[in-house]
Design an enzyme around this catalytic site. Structure first.
Site, PDB file in Angstrom:
ATOM      1  N   ASN A 148      -3.800   4.727 -14.006  1.00  0.00           N
ATOM      2  CA  ASN A 148      -4.292   4.881 -12.629  1.00  0.00           C
ATOM      3  C   ASN A 148      -3.292   5.801 -11.931  1.00  0.00           C
ATOM      4  OD1 ASN A 148      -5.075   4.746 -10.000  1.00  0.00           O
ATOM      5  ND2 ASN A 148      -4.645   2.548  -9.723  1.00  0.00           N
ATOM      6  N   TRP A 149      -3.695   7.047 -11.794  1.00  0.00           N
ATOM      7  CA  TRP A 149      -2.756   8.026 -11.231  1.00  0.00           C
ATOM      8  C   TRP A 149      -2.590   7.886  -9.719  1.00  0.00           C
ATOM      9  CZ3 TRP A 149      -4.145  13.263 -14.113  1.00  0.00           C
ATOM     10  CH2 TRP A 149      -3.595  13.216 -15.408  1.00  0.00           C
ATOM     11  N   LYS A 150      -3.418   7.051  -9.104  1.00  0.00           N
ATOM     12  CA  LYS A 150      -3.356   6.883  -7.635  1.00  0.00           C
ATOM     13  C   LYS A 150      -3.396   8.277  -6.979  1.00  0.00           C
ATOM     14  CE  LYS A 150      -1.239   2.432  -8.314  1.00  0.00           C
ATOM     15  NZ  LYS A 150      -0.456   1.335  -7.783  1.00  0.00           N
ATOM     16  N   HIS A 154      -9.295  -2.100  -5.860  1.00  0.00           N
ATOM     17  CA  HIS A 154      -7.843  -2.103  -6.047  1.00  0.00           C
ATOM     18  C   HIS A 154      -7.204  -2.697  -4.787  1.00  0.00           C
ATOM     19  CE1 HIS A 154      -3.738  -0.796  -6.643  1.00  0.00           C
ATOM     20  NE2 HIS A 154      -4.044  -0.614  -7.913  1.00  0.00           N
ATOM     21  N   GLU A 164      -4.732  -1.870  -3.171  1.00  0.00           N
ATOM     22  CA  GLU A 164      -4.338  -0.872  -2.163  1.00  0.00           C
ATOM     23  C   GLU A 164      -5.532  -0.487  -1.290  1.00  0.00           C
ATOM     24  OE1 GLU A 164      -2.497   1.842  -4.921  1.00  0.00           O
ATOM     25  OE2 GLU A 164      -0.869   0.407  -5.221  1.00  0.00           O
ATOM     26  N   GLU A 220      -4.492  -7.948 -11.036  1.00  0.00           N
ATOM     27  CA  GLU A 220      -3.332  -7.191 -10.541  1.00  0.00           C
ATOM     28  C   GLU A 220      -2.770  -7.906  -9.317  1.00  0.00           C
ATOM     29  OE1 GLU A 220      -3.557  -2.757 -11.709  1.00  0.00           O
ATOM     30  OE2 GLU A 220      -4.474  -2.999  -9.757  1.00  0.00           O
ATOM     31  N   GLY A 234       4.166  -1.935  -8.289  1.00  0.00           N
ATOM     32  CA  GLY A 234       5.216  -1.019  -7.844  1.00  0.00           C
ATOM     33  C   GLY A 234       6.515  -1.701  -7.443  1.00  0.00           C
ATOM     34  N   SER A 239       3.530  -3.210 -12.454  1.00  0.00           N
ATOM     35  CA  SER A 239       4.872  -2.997 -13.014  1.00  0.00           C
ATOM     36  C   SER A 239       4.914  -3.073 -14.533  1.00  0.00           C
ATOM     37  CB  SER A 239       5.879  -3.986 -12.411  1.00  0.00           C
ATOM     38  OG  SER A 239       6.013  -3.735 -11.015  1.00  0.00           O
TER      39      SER A 239
HETATM   40  P1  13P Z   1       2.353   0.041 -11.049  1.00  0.00           P
HETATM   41  O1  13P Z   1       2.198   0.118 -12.543  1.00  0.00           O
HETATM   42  O2  13P Z   1       2.951   1.262 -10.445  1.00  0.00           O
HETATM   43  O3  13P Z   1       3.005  -1.234 -10.618  1.00  0.00           O
HETATM   44  O4  13P Z   1       0.843   0.005 -10.447  1.00  0.00           O
HETATM   45  C1  13P Z   1      -0.075  -0.863 -11.000  1.00  0.00           C
HETATM   46  C2  13P Z   1      -1.408  -0.564 -10.445  1.00  0.00           C
HETATM   47  O5  13P Z   1      -1.627  -0.651  -9.255  1.00  0.00           O
HETATM   48  C3  13P Z   1      -2.434  -0.097 -11.388  1.00  0.00           C
HETATM   49  O6  13P Z   1      -3.696  -0.055 -10.803  1.00  0.00           O
END
Ligand code: 13P
Length: 265
Positions: A13-15, A100, A102, A173, A179, A216
């Site tokens: 997931n490159w966000k 997600h 976020e 998640e 993160g 993470s």
């Molecule tokens: P991290 O791996 O940066 O903690 O992010 C996880 C995530 O949100 C995957 O969708």
């Protein structure tokens, strides 16, 4: 008998990261690596919308799947800034992350909205990866299972057909693990998975919906997590922006799968 999948799916997931040049470097490294992996290790990349054509261009003739990080809850219309699942499908995408944390937290997306997005994805032939998970406050208040149940129930309530349930992927998640470098104990993940499995069984007894873990996940903890036979894969954020880390994580999947096979002999 519930049919268990033998493969594991690792989704980058490159966000909101990347640019044409850095994406090319990563996609090149991923594709080089993918040809060396067993077919049971499935790799996928969920890119920001503008890079969908690039992903299509670079990944179409490879085994790496690709998709996006969200889709609209609407099919089309006057929804400025939204992107329909049908548009994403035109670029050959097969996956869409929905719900997600976020988006749930920073964009106030409700579980009902997430459910509508999942349904639009399914209608366009795209597999929704439904993200569920609790905040730290919710965990500390002992609400993890009820939060996750409500998030998933909104999606399941919309699906009348078992065939649609069979096309879902669920990603657990926990928001507090994303993160932060903090990761739940394997037992904590298993406990949530048990509750999710029970909920899915109420809806579709004979279907194995893949359950991913996200938060993470790094090369140094990947093997322990992937060695759990009930963890069907992962959603990787930060580590998917480093070719070295993502490839080490894929290698951990290979090792875990071969260990699981040895154990089942
Ligand atoms: P991290 O791996 O940066 O903690 O992010 C996880 C995530 O949100 C995957 O969708």
């Amino acid at each position: 008998m519930l049919k268990k999948q033998q493969s594991k799916l690792v989704v980058a997931n490159w966000k909101m990261h990347g640019c044409l040049t850095s994406n090319d470097v990563l996609l090149h490294a991923f594709t080089q690596r993918a040809v060396t992996l067993e077919p049971q290790v499935r790799l996928a990349v969920c890119v920001p919308y503008p890079y969908l054509a690039q992903a299509q261009n670079r990944l179409t003739s490879t085994s790496i799947e690709y998709g996006v990080q969200d889709v609209s809850a609407h099919t089309h219309g006057a929804y400025t800034g939204e992107v329909a699942a049908s548009m994403v499908a035109e670029f050959g995408a097969t996956l869409a992350i929905v719900g997600h944390s976020e988006r749930r937290i920073f964009h106030m997306e409700s579980s009902e909205l997430v459910a509508a997005k999942a349904q639009r994805a399914l209608e366009s032939g795209i597999t929704p990866i439904i993200c569920v998970g609790e905040t730290l406050d919710e965990r500390q208040a002992g609400k993890t299972n009820s939060i996750v149940y409500t998030q998933l129930a909104a999606v399941l309530d919309r699906l009348d057909d078992e065939a649609d349930v069979a096309r879902l992927i669920v990603a657990y998640e926990p928001f507090w693990a994303i993160g932060t470098g903090q990761i739940p104990a394997v037992q904590q993940i298993k406990q949530v998975y048990g509750a999710i499995r029970a909920q899915l069984m109420e809806k579709a007894v004979n279907i194995h919906v893949p359950l991913l873990y996200g938060g993470s996940l790094k090369p140094d903890n990947a093997l322990e997590l992937f060695s759990q036979s009930d963890i069907d894969g992962a959603l990787i954020g930060a580590a998917s922006l480093s070719a070295v880390d993502f490839l080490e994580i894929s290698a951990a999947v290979s090792i875990a799968l071969s260990e699981n096979q040895d154990d089942s002999k």
